[in-house]
Design an enzyme around this catalytic site. Structure first.
Site, PDB file in Angstrom:
ATOM      1  N   ASN A   1      38.061 -18.830  17.548  1.00 26.11           N
ATOM      2  CA  ASN A   1      36.795 -19.035  16.849  1.00 26.11           C
ATOM      3  C   ASN A   1      36.553 -20.531  16.659  1.00 26.11           C
ATOM      4  O   ASN A   1      37.273 -21.194  15.913  1.00 26.11           O
ATOM      5  CB  ASN A   1      36.868 -18.313  15.496  1.00 26.11           C
ATOM      6  CG  ASN A   1      35.555 -18.369  14.730  1.00 26.11           C
ATOM      7  OD1 ASN A   1      34.895 -19.395  14.688  1.00 26.11           O
ATOM      8  ND2 ASN A   1      35.195 -17.259  14.113  1.00 26.11           N
TER       9      ASN A   1
ATOM     10  N   LYS B   1      35.941 -21.627  13.052  1.00 25.04           N
ATOM     11  CA  LYS B   1      37.157 -21.645  12.249  1.00 25.04           C
ATOM     12  C   LYS B   1      37.989 -22.893  12.560  1.00 25.04           C
ATOM     13  O   LYS B   1      38.565 -23.508  11.659  1.00 25.04           O
ATOM     14  CB  LYS B   1      37.978 -20.373  12.497  1.00 25.04           C
ATOM     15  CG  LYS B   1      39.115 -20.170  11.522  1.00 25.04           C
ATOM     16  CD  LYS B   1      39.938 -18.923  11.836  1.00 25.04           C
ATOM     17  CE  LYS B   1      39.171 -17.647  11.622  1.00 25.04           C
ATOM     18  NZ  LYS B   1      40.052 -16.443  11.754  1.00 25.04           N
TER      19      LYS B   1
ATOM     20  N   ASP C   1      45.064 -15.049   8.125  1.00 24.61           N
ATOM     21  CA  ASP C   1      44.760 -13.627   8.204  1.00 24.61           C
ATOM     22  C   ASP C   1      44.018 -13.263   6.936  1.00 24.61           C
ATOM     23  O   ASP C   1      44.371 -13.728   5.839  1.00 24.61           O
ATOM     24  CB  ASP C   1      46.031 -12.791   8.344  1.00 24.61           C
ATOM     25  CG  ASP C   1      45.708 -11.368   8.820  1.00 24.61           C
ATOM     26  OD1 ASP C   1      45.091 -11.249   9.893  1.00 24.61           O
ATOM     27  OD2 ASP C   1      46.073 -10.408   8.130  1.00 24.61           O
TER      28      ASP C   1
ATOM     29  N   TYR D   1      32.369  -6.998   6.415  1.00 27.88           N
ATOM     30  CA  TYR D   1      31.870  -6.299   5.233  1.00 27.88           C
ATOM     31  C   TYR D   1      30.884  -7.139   4.417  1.00 27.88           C
ATOM     32  O   TYR D   1      30.492  -6.749   3.312  1.00 27.88           O
ATOM     33  CB  TYR D   1      33.050  -5.893   4.343  1.00 27.88           C
ATOM     34  CG  TYR D   1      34.050  -4.988   5.035  1.00 27.88           C
ATOM     35  CD1 TYR D   1      33.866  -3.604   5.070  1.00 27.88           C
ATOM     36  CD2 TYR D   1      35.170  -5.507   5.669  1.00 27.88           C
ATOM     37  CE1 TYR D   1      34.766  -2.775   5.713  1.00 27.88           C
ATOM     38  CE2 TYR D   1      36.085  -4.687   6.316  1.00 27.88           C
ATOM     39  CZ  TYR D   1      35.880  -3.323   6.336  1.00 27.88           C
ATOM     40  OH  TYR D   1      36.782  -2.506   6.977  1.00 27.88           O
ATOM     41  N   ASP D   2      30.457  -8.271   4.960  1.00 28.56           N
ATOM     42  CA  ASP D   2      29.582  -9.186   4.218  1.00 28.56           C
ATOM     43  C   ASP D   2      28.318  -8.522   3.675  1.00 28.56           C
ATOM     44  O   ASP D   2      27.893  -8.833   2.551  1.00 28.56           O
ATOM     45  CB  ASP D   2      29.199 -10.381   5.090  1.00 28.56           C
ATOM     46  CG  ASP D   2      30.353 -11.354   5.308  1.00 28.56           C
ATOM     47  OD1 ASP D   2      31.445 -11.116   4.735  1.00 28.56           O
ATOM     48  OD2 ASP D   2      30.173 -12.345   6.037  1.00 28.56           O
TER      49      ASP D   2
ATOM     50  N   LYS E   1      28.416 -20.099   2.450  1.00 24.18           N
ATOM     51  CA  LYS E   1      29.582 -19.225   2.534  1.00 24.18           C
ATOM     52  C   LYS E   1      30.864 -20.046   2.625  1.00 24.18           C
ATOM     53  O   LYS E   1      31.860 -19.750   1.944  1.00 24.18           O
ATOM     54  CB  LYS E   1      29.459 -18.299   3.742  1.00 24.18           C
ATOM     55  CG  LYS E   1      30.644 -17.360   3.930  1.00 24.18           C
ATOM     56  CD  LYS E   1      30.440 -16.433   5.122  1.00 24.18           C
ATOM     57  CE  LYS E   1      31.658 -15.543   5.334  1.00 24.18           C
ATOM     58  NZ  LYS E   1      31.482 -14.612   6.475  1.00 24.18           N
TER      59      LYS E   1
ATOM     60  N   HIS F   1      36.968 -17.242   0.878  1.00 24.84           N
ATOM     61  CA  HIS F   1      38.387 -17.049   0.639  1.00 24.84           C
ATOM     62  C   HIS F   1      39.225 -17.938   1.544  1.00 24.84           C
ATOM     63  O   HIS F   1      40.253 -18.475   1.118  1.00 24.84           O
ATOM     64  CB  HIS F   1      38.757 -15.578   0.840  1.00 24.84           C
ATOM     65  CG  HIS F   1      38.127 -14.935   2.037  1.00 24.84           C
ATOM     66  ND1 HIS F   1      36.764 -14.885   2.220  1.00 24.84           N
ATOM     67  CD2 HIS F   1      38.663 -14.332   3.128  1.00 24.84           C
ATOM     68  CE1 HIS F   1      36.488 -14.268   3.362  1.00 24.84           C
ATOM     69  NE2 HIS F   1      37.625 -13.940   3.941  1.00 24.84           N
TER      70      HIS F   1
END
Length: 209
Positions: free
Chosen positions: A16, A19, A81, A169-170, A191, A196
């Site tokens: 990604n 990321k 993770d 699940y956003d 975001k 997290h």
């Protein structure tokens, strides 16, 4: 494999690009990581995904980081993770978040399953959180060292989908930090500021010094 200084290179176990940018920006700001080069695993070759059979998020982050070192022969790797933890479901879907409904990455099916399992859960008991564990694994002639960070983003599970941003699940995740907003209604920069993974990376930076 591209030429690089193994002592100054961190392989990021992700495909990604976003990321990679986030990890580079946050970890690269730690004084102990000054001058380090962050390279995505996919830039170094086409490697098979390791079997993520850990019992916790941290277990799986370590598995991915170790696999990146095994494949590349480099000395330092970072992996994360993450997933959704729902209190009323005893922590499910947890480490199985991406494949909860059976097919890895089928967001629609995963959200349908979550809605179905939460149908009879009262509003006051729909608490949940996104959790991320980040592992930095370093190897040298003295052995292996693991440094970990963790972070949570608190919320509740709504009864319908809303928002078109994000993934997973956003659309069902109502934020505690921004009341009335779903994670899927946030712009990427919004975001990233409260996610997290951001909090897990910040935790890791504090430990790095």
């Amino acid at each position: 494999m591209m030429d690089m200084d193994a002592a100054r290179t961190v392989v990021v176990a992700t495909g990604n690009a976003h990321k990679l940018d986030e990890i580079r920006a946050i970890l690269g700001a730690a004084p102990s990581m000054a001058g380090m080069r962050f390279v995505a695993l996919g830039e170094l070759g086409d490697f098979p995904d390791p079997k993520e059979d850990g019992q916790t998020f941290l277990d799986n982050a370590v598995i991915k980081a170790r696999a990146a070192l095994d494949e590349t022969g480099l000395r330092m790797a970072v992996a994360d993770d993450s997933g959704l933890v729902v209190d009323a479901l005893d922590g499910a879907p947890g480490i199985f978040s991406a494949r909860w409904a059976g097919e890895h990455g089928n967001d629609e099916a995963n959200n349908d399953k979550l809605l179905a399992q939460m149908t009879d859960v009262p509003d006051g008991e729909r608490t949940a959180r996104f959790h991320s564990s980040v592992a930095l694994v370093t190897r040298d002639e003295d052995g292996e060292e693991i440094l970990a960070g963790s972070g949570d983003c608190e919320g509740t599970i709504a009864r319908d989908r809303r928002g078109s941003n994000g993934f997973g699940y956003d659309p069902l995740f109502e934020l505690v930090d921004i009341p009335g907003k779903r994670m899927a209604e946030l712009a990427p920069e919004e975001k990233n500021a409260i996610s997290h993974r951001r909090r897990a990376l910040d935790d890791l930076v504090r430990k790095l010094g």
